[in-house]
Design an enzyme around this catalytic site. Structure first.
Site, PDB file in Angstrom:
ATOM      1  N   ARG A 160       1.479   4.195  -3.042  1.00 11.35           N
ATOM      2  CA  ARG A 160       1.300   5.633  -2.628  1.00 11.35           C
ATOM      3  C   ARG A 160       2.676   6.429  -2.704  1.00 11.35           C
ATOM      4  O   ARG A 160       2.491   7.726  -3.182  1.00 11.35           O
ATOM      5  CB  ARG A 160       0.700   5.609  -1.476  1.00 11.35           C
ATOM      6  CG  ARG A 160      -0.899   5.332  -1.446  1.00 11.35           C
ATOM      7  CD  ARG A 160      -1.255   4.923   0.163  1.00 11.35           C
ATOM      8  NE  ARG A 160      -2.628   4.762   0.097  1.00 11.35           N
ATOM      9  CZ  ARG A 160      -3.093   3.189  -0.242  1.00 11.35           C
ATOM     10  NH1 ARG A 160      -2.388   2.597  -0.652  1.00 11.35           N
ATOM     11  NH2 ARG A 160      -4.539   3.375  -0.192  1.00 11.35           N
ATOM     12  N   ASP A 177      -7.319  -8.199   3.845  1.00 17.65           N
ATOM     13  CA  ASP A 177      -6.613  -9.044   2.783  1.00 17.65           C
ATOM     14  C   ASP A 177      -6.276 -10.281   3.487  1.00 17.65           C
ATOM     15  O   ASP A 177      -5.478 -11.211   2.869  1.00 17.65           O
ATOM     16  CB  ASP A 177      -5.535  -8.121   2.213  1.00 17.65           C
ATOM     17  CG  ASP A 177      -5.933  -7.048   1.085  1.00 17.65           C
ATOM     18  OD1 ASP A 177      -6.964  -7.434   0.416  1.00 17.65           O
ATOM     19  OD2 ASP A 177      -5.159  -6.081   0.999  1.00 17.65           O
ATOM     20  N   SER A 223       0.874  -1.301  -0.135  1.00 17.44           N
ATOM     21  CA  SER A 223      -0.016  -0.180  -0.054  1.00 17.44           C
ATOM     22  C   SER A 223       0.808   1.194   0.203  1.00 17.44           C
ATOM     23  O   SER A 223       0.668   2.304  -0.873  1.00 17.44           O
ATOM     24  CB  SER A 223      -0.951  -0.011   1.410  1.00 17.44           C
ATOM     25  OG  SER A 223      -1.777  -1.080   1.183  1.00 17.44           O
ATOM     26  N   SER A 227     -13.677   1.016   2.111  1.00 13.72           N
ATOM     27  CA  SER A 227     -12.829   0.941   1.057  1.00 13.72           C
ATOM     28  C   SER A 227     -11.896   2.060   0.841  1.00 13.72           C
ATOM     29  O   SER A 227     -12.032   3.165   0.695  1.00 13.72           O
ATOM     30  CB  SER A 227     -13.573   0.781  -0.280  1.00 13.72           C
ATOM     31  OG  SER A 227     -12.395   0.696  -1.491  1.00 13.72           O
ATOM     32  N   ARG A 278      -3.221 -14.046  -2.940  1.00 13.17           N
ATOM     33  CA  ARG A 278      -3.397 -14.318  -1.421  1.00 13.17           C
ATOM     34  C   ARG A 278      -4.067 -16.056  -1.089  1.00 13.17           C
ATOM     35  O   ARG A 278      -3.727 -16.356  -0.206  1.00 13.17           O
ATOM     36  CB  ARG A 278      -4.259 -13.300  -0.821  1.00 13.17           C
ATOM     37  CG  ARG A 278      -3.260 -11.870  -0.733  1.00 13.17           C
ATOM     38  CD  ARG A 278      -3.961 -10.748   0.239  1.00 13.17           C
ATOM     39  NE  ARG A 278      -3.461  -9.645  -0.110  1.00 13.17           N
ATOM     40  CZ  ARG A 278      -2.471  -9.083   0.155  1.00 13.17           C
ATOM     41  NH1 ARG A 278      -1.512  -9.912   0.964  1.00 13.17           N
ATOM     42  NH2 ARG A 278      -2.003  -7.829  -0.276  1.00 13.17           N
TER      43      ARG A 278
END
Length: 450
Positions: free
Chosen positions: A33, A327, A29, A174, A403
């Site tokens: 970013r 996740d 993540s 989300s 995953r």
């Protein structure tokens, strides 16, 4: 078949104790970013510890296509020479985001208020995922989107030439949707406001503030209200990416279910909006401890020690915790299979629209391996068999989901018979060193014909 190559069947065999240090990759993540916000600065952002999985590398390629200079200096060291807020150039080719829902949705947000047209595509999995949840709020800025039926990729977005600020309440938890709206708000005049009824991972807010954006967060009766002042001049940063808690989940859970194991996973990001799995494991009775607690780059970090835990108990996972561990439910369901009693997971409908329908994928594989699973639209329950009692001995479908593939590889370390997956190639999207790292701890994961 994966969008990145031919299928790679894999098998995980029951193994002896796992031991050693698991240096998992950088946080996915934060890596996404870092590249995107670096591209929206004027000047050079330096990044250390970037995750070099396919998902993040696809985002790096996209930033180059928008005009930023993105350089790989080796060893996880990267630099981004940005073009400034609103400075994205129109790419001369389609932007292929591979398997990454995070990448495509954040990039859509970042370009949505630039006066350019961009066509997005991805692999078979990503092209089957809904984009309306992002393009609907982006339309409020003045962005236009044309895609396949059901709001699916390939899709062309025409950025708003004269964007207007937006006030938007996120309908389902989300972080991707929230982040897309905030990134679009960067190039809109005035204040863009996003309201969350349930908090989701807050890396975007933390990093926007770190890059110099005027952003405030308030807890109100409406929910968590995030206010961003548009059209800032973001300042380039030096970023040290912590290790990914979602990747750490796999060696941690493997150690918990494999007899005699003792594994240390250092430098893990413990942002409270990401650490729900570890809290849940401790409630189940896992021997999991946090060492050397500290803060790096505004994010809490610690070293995690996970040991074999023979007396796991099924629990009801609070629905409010779902956003902080969305996740990790696939590998949690594997741990639940080795617990005594029922593990009840509620409020998880987001799992239905990830890289795969993760509830369906895990339920099918677990049932085939002899584990009881009940499911509904936004819940599922796994009836554990206790340590040493899970049969295994089947091949599960990964459904192009990294995953799912890794969860079943973890499961095979402690089942009575080996567990296989039809395609482990998607693992490279988020955890490219998964196989050698787990082998170094003592796992026996082999590829077909190897």
């Amino acid at each position: 078949m994966s969008g990145h190559g031919t299928p790679i069947p894999m098998t995980s065999r029951p193994c002896g104790p796992l031991s050693g240090v698991a240096d998992v990759p950088g946080d996915k993540s934060i890596s996404h970013r870092s590249l995107i916000l670096g591209a929206l600065c004027v000047g050079e952002t330096r990044i250390t510890g970037l995750l070099e999985g396919e998902d993040v590398l696809d985002t790096a390629k996209a930033m180059r296509a928008f005009g930023a200079t993105v350089t790989d200096h080796g060893g996880g060291e990267w630099s981004v020479q940005g073009v400034g807020v609103g400075g994205f150039a129109e790419p001369d080719q389609v932007i292929d985001c591979g398997n990454s829902g995070t990448g495509v949705r954040l990039i859509m947000g970042a370009m949505a208020t630039c006066p350019i047209s961009v066509t997005f595509t991805g692999d078979a999995s990503l092209n089957g995922r809904p984009m309306g949840r992002v393009t609907d709020p982006l339309a409020l800025f003045g962005t236009q989107a044309v895609g396949r039926a059901g709001g699916r990729l390939p899709m062309t977005l025409v950025g708003a030439a004269e964007p207007v600020p937006v006030r938007y309440t996120v309908p389902v938890p989300s972080a991707q949707v929230k982040s897309a709206v905030l990134l679009a708000g960067l190039n809109a005049p005035g204040q863009t406001v996003v309201i969350e009824k349930e908090a989701t991972r807050d890396h975007t807010e933390r990093m926007l503030q770190g890059f110099g954006a005027e952003l405030s967060v308030a807890e109100t009766e409406e929910g968590r209200v995030i206010t961003l002042n548009g059209q800032p001049e973001l300042q380039p940063q030096t970023i040290v990416v912590p290790r990914d808690p979602s990747s750490a989940a796999f060696p941690v859970c493997a150690a918990i279910i494999t007899p005699g194991s003792d594994v240390l996973v250092p430098n893990i990001g413990l942002n409270p909006t990401r650490a729900g799995l570890f809290e849940t494991l401790q409630e189940m009775g896992a021997d999991l401890t946090f060492e050397n607690m500290r803060e790096e780059g505004g994010e809490p970090v610690a070293d995690l020690r996970a040991k074999f835990s023979p007396d796991l108990k099924g629990i009801a996972v609070p629905p409010a915790r779902a956003a902080s561990m969305i996740d990790e439910y696939p590998v949690l369901s594997v741990v639940a299979a080795f617990a005594e009693g029922v593990t009840d997971m509620q409020g998880v409908k987001e799992l239905r629209v990830k890289e795969s329908d993760r509830i369906d994928a895990m339920a099918k594989g677990l049932r085939a391996a002899g584990v009881g699973v009940d499911e509904g639209p936004d819940w599922w329950k796994v009836t554990g068999l206790g340590h040493g009692n899970v049969p295994g001995g089947v091949t599960a479908e990964s459904q192009l989901d990294h995953r799912i593939a890794m969860a079943f590889m973890v499961m095979g370390m402690a089942t009575q018979k080996p567990m296989s997956v039809d395609d482990g190639s998607p693992i490279a999207t988020s955890f490219p060193i998964f196989e050698p790292l787990m082998a170094g701890l003592g796992a026996q994961i082999v590829r077909a014909n190897s």
